[in-house]
Scaffold this motif. Structure first.
Motif, PDB file in Angstrom:
ATOM      1  N   ASP A 299       0.837  -1.194   0.000  1.00 42.97           N
ATOM      2  CA  ASP A 299       0.000   0.000   0.000  1.00 42.97           C
ATOM      3  C   ASP A 299       0.875   1.248   0.000  1.00 42.97           C
ATOM      4  O   ASP A 299       0.513   2.263  -0.577  1.00 42.97           O
ATOM      5  N   ILE A 300       2.005   1.136   0.675  1.00 39.73           N
ATOM      6  CA  ILE A 300       2.973   2.225   0.746  1.00 39.73           C
ATOM      7  C   ILE A 300       4.359   1.631   0.547  1.00 39.73           C
ATOM      8  O   ILE A 300       4.691   0.610   1.143  1.00 39.73           O
ATOM      9  N   MET A 301       5.153   2.266  -0.315  1.00 35.56           N
ATOM     10  CA  MET A 301       6.520   1.807  -0.544  1.00 35.56           C
ATOM     11  C   MET A 301       7.470   2.996  -0.435  1.00 35.56           C
ATOM     12  O   MET A 301       7.234   4.046  -1.023  1.00 35.56           O
ATOM     13  N   CYS A 302       8.533   2.796   0.328  1.00 39.77           N
ATOM     14  CA  CYS A 302       9.580   3.811   0.460  1.00 39.77           C
ATOM     15  C   CYS A 302      10.727   3.422  -0.455  1.00 39.77           C
ATOM     16  O   CYS A 302      11.170   2.271  -0.443  1.00 39.77           O
ATOM     17  N   VAL A 303      11.198   4.366  -1.264  1.00 36.21           N
ATOM     18  CA  VAL A 303      12.321   4.116  -2.163  1.00 36.21           C
ATOM     19  C   VAL A 303      13.354   5.222  -2.005  1.00 36.21           C
ATOM     20  O   VAL A 303      13.053   6.310  -1.527  1.00 36.21           O
ATOM     21  N   GLY A 304      14.572   4.935  -2.401  1.00 36.86           N
ATOM     22  CA  GLY A 304      15.657   5.907  -2.318  1.00 36.86           C
ATOM     23  C   GLY A 304      16.919   5.289  -2.875  1.00 36.86           C
ATOM     24  O   GLY A 304      16.857   4.376  -3.691  1.00 36.86           O
ATOM     25  N   LYS A 305      18.056   5.743  -2.419  1.00 36.88           N
ATOM     26  CA  LYS A 305      19.388   5.271  -2.824  1.00 36.88           C
ATOM     27  C   LYS A 305      19.505   5.097  -4.327  1.00 36.88           C
ATOM     28  O   LYS A 305      19.956   5.985  -5.018  1.00 36.88           O
ATOM     29  N   ALA A 306      19.093   3.962  -4.876  1.00 32.30           N
ATOM     30  CA  ALA A 306      19.273   3.692  -6.302  1.00 32.30           C
ATOM     31  C   ALA A 306      18.333   4.503  -7.183  1.00 32.30           C
ATOM     32  O   ALA A 306      18.467   4.492  -8.399  1.00 32.30           O
ATOM     33  N   LEU A 307      17.406   5.225  -6.588  1.00 32.89           N
ATOM     34  CA  LEU A 307      16.492   6.060  -7.360  1.00 32.89           C
ATOM     35  C   LEU A 307      17.264   7.042  -8.244  1.00 32.89           C
ATOM     36  O   LEU A 307      16.872   7.328  -9.366  1.00 32.89           O
ATOM     37  N   THR A 308      18.390   7.525  -7.768  1.00 38.50           N
ATOM     38  CA  THR A 308      19.230   8.430  -8.563  1.00 38.50           C
ATOM     39  C   THR A 308      20.524   7.751  -8.999  1.00 38.50           C
ATOM     40  O   THR A 308      21.451   8.432  -9.453  1.00 38.50           O
ATOM     41  N   GLY A 309      20.623   6.466  -8.842  1.00 40.84           N
ATOM     42  CA  GLY A 309      21.856   5.772  -9.179  1.00 40.84           C
ATOM     43  C   GLY A 309      22.987   6.138  -8.236  1.00 40.84           C
ATOM     44  O   GLY A 309      24.145   5.932  -8.535  1.00 40.84           O
ATOM     45  N   GLY A 310      22.652   6.716  -7.081  1.00 36.57           N
ATOM     46  CA  GLY A 310      23.645   7.102  -6.095  1.00 36.57           C
ATOM     47  C   GLY A 310      24.286   8.463  -6.353  1.00 36.57           C
ATOM     48  O   GLY A 310      25.187   8.864  -5.633  1.00 36.57           O
ATOM     49  N   TYR A 311      23.815   9.180  -7.363  1.00 33.94           N
ATOM     50  CA  TYR A 311      24.419  10.473  -7.699  1.00 33.94           C
ATOM     51  C   TYR A 311      23.971  11.605  -6.779  1.00 33.94           C
ATOM     52  O   TYR A 311      24.727  12.535  -6.545  1.00 33.94           O
ATOM     53  N   MET A 312      22.756  11.535  -6.286  1.00 32.12           N
ATOM     54  CA  MET A 312      22.235  12.575  -5.381  1.00 32.12           C
ATOM     55  C   MET A 312      21.303  11.907  -4.383  1.00 32.12           C
ATOM     56  O   MET A 312      20.786  10.822  -4.631  1.00 32.12           O
TER      57      MET A 312
END
Length: 134
Positions: free
Chosen positions: A31-44
């Motif tokens: 229902d809810i998913m938290c994403v990050g890190k690889a979302l920008t390929g680690g650039y930002m």
């Protein structure tokens, strides 16, 4: 009783497990998913909180609803980071990432094999580009 399924894909999302998101291995849709890190390929730094339409409506149209999902990760909303994230996802989806992850998985399985014989180690697991020595 309705219970929300909230999944943290910050370290496992965007192909690291061998599937685009690790929850695909379990055949579940959160229902809810938290994403990050690889979302920008680690650039930002960039994070995002993704929801189903039903959850988003409940948040946005609640008694004090503003029509906007007003909460999310610390690292959200930066226009430059969002542009980098969009470019990173486009690049990932246009590349042979599954084959790359399979090669990394094979290397991890071979490289971590020696750990299995250590008396301090109870388990060695590999899933995609994720290796665990317990």
């Amino acid at each position: 009783v309705k219970v929300l399924l909230i999944l943290d894909e910050i370290a496992t999302g965007f192909g690291r497990s061998g599937k685009l998101f690790a929850c695909e291995h379990a055949g579940v849709v959160p229902d809810i998913m938290c994403v990050g890190k690889a979302l920008t390929g680690g650039y930002m730094t960039l994070g995002a909180t993704l929801t189903t339409v039903e959850v988003a409506r409940g948040i946005c149209e609640g008694p004090k609803g503003t029509g906007v999902f007003m909460h999310g990760p610390t690292f959200m909303g930066n226009p430059l980071a969002c542009a980098v994230g969009a470019a990173s996802v486009k690049l990932l989806m246009s590349s042979p990432w599954q084959q790359r992850v399979l090669r990394i998985q094979s290397q991890l399985q071979v490289g971590l094999q020696a750990c299995r014989g250590l008396p301090q180690v109870t388990d060695v697991r590999v899933l995609g580009a994720i290796g665990v020595v317990e």
